[in-house]
Design an enzyme around this catalytic site. Structure first.
Site, mmCIF file in Angstrom:
data_model
loop_
_atom_site.group_PDB
_atom_site.id
_atom_site.type_symbol
_atom_site.label_atom_id
_atom_site.label_comp_id
_atom_site.label_asym_id
_atom_site.label_seq_id
_atom_site.Cartn_x
_atom_site.Cartn_y
_atom_site.Cartn_z
ATOM 1 N NE ARG A 129 -2.806 2.527 3.276
ATOM 2 C CZ ARG A 129 -3.190 3.681 2.728
ATOM 3 N NH1 ARG A 129 -3.464 3.743 1.438
ATOM 4 N NH2 ARG A 129 -3.291 4.782 3.449
ATOM 5 C CB ILE A 130 2.078 3.739 -2.090
ATOM 6 C CG1 ILE A 130 1.295 3.355 -3.353
ATOM 7 C CG2 ILE A 130 3.371 2.960 -2.060
ATOM 8 C CD1 ILE A 130 2.070 3.625 -4.638
ATOM 9 C CG ASP B 289 -3.284 15.620 6.846
ATOM 10 O OD1 ASP B 289 -3.445 15.188 5.689
ATOM 11 O OD2 ASP B 289 -3.689 15.035 7.864
#
Ligand code: HPA
Length: 234
Positions: free
Chosen positions: A87-88, A204
């Site tokens: 997963r990226i 974030d």
């Protein structure tokens, strides 16, 4: 064909890179793979298979959240005989020790989700990345002189919440960041004895509300994409 993927048997490689966003999958296919074929577009969740430095690799989206990655990774492992899913994705940092664009290699995912328990009878709330891909990613980052931090993260079902305090489970397991998929991927891989890893870019910083702007995203994700492809190549 599986329920949610239209590719024929044999059209998906043994190693799959899995961003959340279908357009990210397209970007990777267009810019990093040769001899690419679009093998599924069911629900606009694009899957591509192509060559990276001559090795066959597939890239396709997971969609957002535990239920979605639970479905796609299940079908990849069971219907297409995929061995490894990397997963990226992106994550929100819980701490200002992390900076925007930092790269994380997820060692363990902690979650309040009941997915692993009710799908597979896995009772733990902390699941490891599966197989030796985690180590390969660490080694590959060293070879590429990329700064990569191994860490625990929180996989949450919640993006928007009333209370901005760090959730208890994240504190309990020393989770530096939050995303919404790794736990289900690791649970599926654990159940089927497959390989799974998650590489994240910090998009974030939750305490300060800083975030990567939309036009910074493409450039920001490049080191992570290269790291995943170089890992898959080995
Ligand atoms: N929360 C959950 N998932 C995320 C976040 C977040 O703040 N940022 C990127 N993925």
């Amino acid at each position: 064909m599986s329920v949610h993927i239209a590719a024929k048997k044999g059209e998906i490689a043994k190693t799959v890179l899995q961003p959340g966003d279908p357009l990210r999958a397209k970007y990777i296919a267009d810019n990093f793979l040769n001899d690419v074929k679009l093998v599924s577009q069911t629900r606009n969740i694009f899957y591509y298979t192509g060559l990276y430095k001559g090795k066959e690799i597939s890239v396709g989206a997971s969609g957002m959240g535990i239920p979605s990655i639970g479905i796609y990774s299940f079908e990849l492992y069971t219907e297409y005989e995929v061995d490894t899913i990397i997963r990226i994705g992106t994550c929100g940092a819980y701490t200002t020790d992390l900076k925007l664009f930092d790269l994380l290699n997820v060692e363990n995912s902690a979650s309040e989700s009941t997915y692993a328990k009710f799908a597979w009878g896995i009772e733990e709330e902390l699941l490891k990345s599966q197989g030796n891909v985690f180590e390969t990613i660490n080694q590959t980052a060293k070879n590429l002189s990329l700064n990569l931090q191994p860490t625990n993260i929180h996989t949450s079902d919640i993006f928007y919440r009333k209370d901005e305090k760090i959730p208890a489970i994240a504190t309990k397991y020393n989770c530096s960041a939050v995303e919404m998929e790794a736990f289900a991927l690791f649970a599926n891989a654990q159940h089927f004895g497959k390989n799974a890893a998650t590489i994240l870019t910090v998009s974030d910083i939750i305490p300060t509300r800083e975030q990567i702007s939309a036009d910074q995203r493409e450039k920001a994700l490049k080191p992570m994409i290269e790291l995943a492809l170089e890992t898959a190549f080995q």
